[in-house]
Design a protein around this motif. Structure first.
Motif, PDB file in Angstrom:
ATOM      1  N   ARG A 233      15.768 113.477 -45.618  1.00  0.00           N
ATOM      2  CA  ARG A 233      14.938 113.984 -44.536  1.00  0.00           C
ATOM      3  C   ARG A 233      13.671 114.614 -45.094  1.00  0.00           C
ATOM      4  O   ARG A 233      13.605 114.974 -46.277  1.00  0.00           O
ATOM      5  N   PRO A 234      12.621 114.774 -44.276  1.00  0.00           N
ATOM      6  CA  PRO A 234      11.391 115.411 -44.764  1.00  0.00           C
ATOM      7  C   PRO A 234      11.647 116.849 -45.201  1.00  0.00           C
ATOM      8  O   PRO A 234      12.573 117.508 -44.723  1.00  0.00           O
ATOM      9  N   GLU A 235      10.821 117.327 -46.097  1.00  0.00           N
ATOM     10  CA  GLU A 235      10.919 118.717 -46.521  1.00  0.00           C
ATOM     11  C   GLU A 235      10.601 119.650 -45.360  1.00  0.00           C
ATOM     12  O   GLU A 235       9.790 119.343 -44.496  1.00  0.00           O
ATOM     13  N   ASN A 236      11.259 120.796 -45.361  1.00  0.00           N
ATOM     14  CA  ASN A 236      10.909 121.858 -44.440  1.00  0.00           C
ATOM     15  C   ASN A 236      10.691 123.139 -45.241  1.00  0.00           C
ATOM     16  O   ASN A 236      10.853 123.151 -46.464  1.00  0.00           O
TER      17      ASN A 236
ATOM     18  N   PHE B  34      16.642 130.304 -37.524  1.00  0.00           N
ATOM     19  CA  PHE B  34      17.788 129.414 -37.631  1.00  0.00           C
ATOM     20  C   PHE B  34      17.425 128.041 -38.187  1.00  0.00           C
ATOM     21  O   PHE B  34      16.309 127.558 -38.015  1.00  0.00           O
ATOM     22  N   ARG B  35      18.409 127.432 -38.815  1.00  0.00           N
ATOM     23  CA  ARG B  35      18.248 126.139 -39.461  1.00  0.00           C
ATOM     24  C   ARG B  35      17.670 125.080 -38.508  1.00  0.00           C
ATOM     25  O   ARG B  35      16.948 124.179 -38.919  1.00  0.00           O
ATOM     26  N   SER B  36      17.986 125.225 -37.235  1.00  0.00           N
ATOM     27  CA  SER B  36      17.523 124.252 -36.245  1.00  0.00           C
ATOM     28  C   SER B  36      16.032 124.346 -35.975  1.00  0.00           C
ATOM     29  O   SER B  36      15.453 123.441 -35.371  1.00  0.00           O
ATOM     30  N   CYS B  37      15.392 125.433 -36.404  1.00  0.00           N
ATOM     31  CA  CYS B  37      13.956 125.613 -36.197  1.00  0.00           C
ATOM     32  C   CYS B  37      13.187 124.884 -37.295  1.00  0.00           C
ATOM     33  O   CYS B  37      13.218 125.271 -38.460  1.00  0.00           O
ATOM     34  N   LEU B  38      12.488 123.848 -36.911  1.00  0.00           N
ATOM     35  CA  LEU B  38      11.726 123.044 -37.866  1.00  0.00           C
ATOM     36  C   LEU B  38      10.266 122.982 -37.426  1.00  0.00           C
ATOM     37  O   LEU B  38       9.978 123.052 -36.228  1.00  0.00           O
ATOM     38  N   PRO B  39       9.345 122.914 -38.382  1.00  0.00           N
ATOM     39  CA  PRO B  39       9.543 122.619 -39.802  1.00  0.00           C
ATOM     40  C   PRO B  39       9.776 123.841 -40.697  1.00  0.00           C
ATOM     41  O   PRO B  39       9.774 123.723 -41.912  1.00  0.00           O
ATOM     42  N   ALA B  40       9.974 125.040 -40.119  1.00  0.00           N
ATOM     43  CA  ALA B  40      10.152 126.234 -40.941  1.00  0.00           C
ATOM     44  C   ALA B  40      11.129 127.182 -40.270  1.00  0.00           C
ATOM     45  O   ALA B  40      11.246 127.217 -39.039  1.00  0.00           O
ATOM     46  N   HIS B  41      11.848 127.963 -41.086  1.00  0.00           N
ATOM     47  CA  HIS B  41      12.705 129.019 -40.548  1.00  0.00           C
ATOM     48  C   HIS B  41      12.889 130.111 -41.595  1.00  0.00           C
ATOM     49  O   HIS B  41      12.752 129.886 -42.805  1.00  0.00           O
TER      50      HIS B  41
END
Length: 209
Positions: A152-155, A62-69
């Motif tokens: 925002r920072p890259e993910n 999901f989009r909410s999972c940072l820094p990767a999904h």
């Protein structure tokens, strides 16, 4: 490979990964990637990396999972006409395949890819390429994006890519998510594409030719 119909699943909002449906989607993604066997060593390493990401993060789709999904996409092709449908992405400024973020309402990873392809292409009767009746990925691609905002920072998107076959002569309908939407001959892709898109289209052409 054969072609099979897959349901588009739900269209709930991303960002609620604690539901039972989201858990089922996570389990399906693990099964899908665990059972997929790419011939390319680089793709095999990506497969292992994706599985490790999912093992570490229950919310990893999901989009909410940072820094990767994990994300899902599909190259929409019309093999009879030798063409692929690409969208001019408003944020990236490149011609890309259809795709995007998974949602908790998606029945499985393939359904997420098909939902995105259907929404962005406007073509209702797409079919995903399948093996033994089950839709399977054709390629993985890991790339950097700013899906949380341009300031925002890259993910990282861990994209699982499918091929969606359109009925011959299908007419596409542009959505609000695209700056432009066009069919391109397999041999005449636009300059504003990246190597990942070209590799995916080549793979789609090989599998549907």
């Amino acid at each position: 490979m054969t072609v099979t119909e897959t349901g588009t699943g739900g269209t709930g909002t991303a960002g609620a990964p604690g539901t039972a449906a989201a858990g089922a989607l996570h389990a399906d993604a693990v099964r899908t990637l665990a059972g997929w066997r790419p011939a390319d060593p680089a793709q095999e390493q990506l497969r292992r990396d994706y599985l490790q990401h999912l093992a570490d993060r229950p919310d990893g789709l999901f989009r909410s999972c940072l820094p990767a999904h994990v994300t899902a996409s599909a190259a929409v092709v019309d093999p009879a006409a030798g063409r692929v449908l690409l969208t001019l992405h408003p944020k990236v400024g490149l011609w890309l395949q259809m795709g995007g973020h998974c949602e908790p309402g998606d029945g499985d990873l393939a359904a997420a890819a098909l939902r995105e392809a259907t929404e962005e292409s406007g073509i209702p009767d797409l079919s995903l390429l399948a093996l033994d009746g089950t839709p399977v990925p054709v390629k993985l691609d890991r790339h950097q994006v700013r899906c949380t905002g341009k300031d925002r920072p890259e993910n990282t998107h861990l994209d699982v890519q499918y091929v969606a076959v359109a009925p011959p002569g299908s007419q596409a309908l542009i959505s609000e998510e695209s700056l432009d939407l066009r069919w391109f001959d397999f041999d005449r892709l636009p300059e504003l594409t990246d190597h990942s898109v070209r590799d995916l289209v080549a793979r789609a052409r090989e599998l549907t030719g």
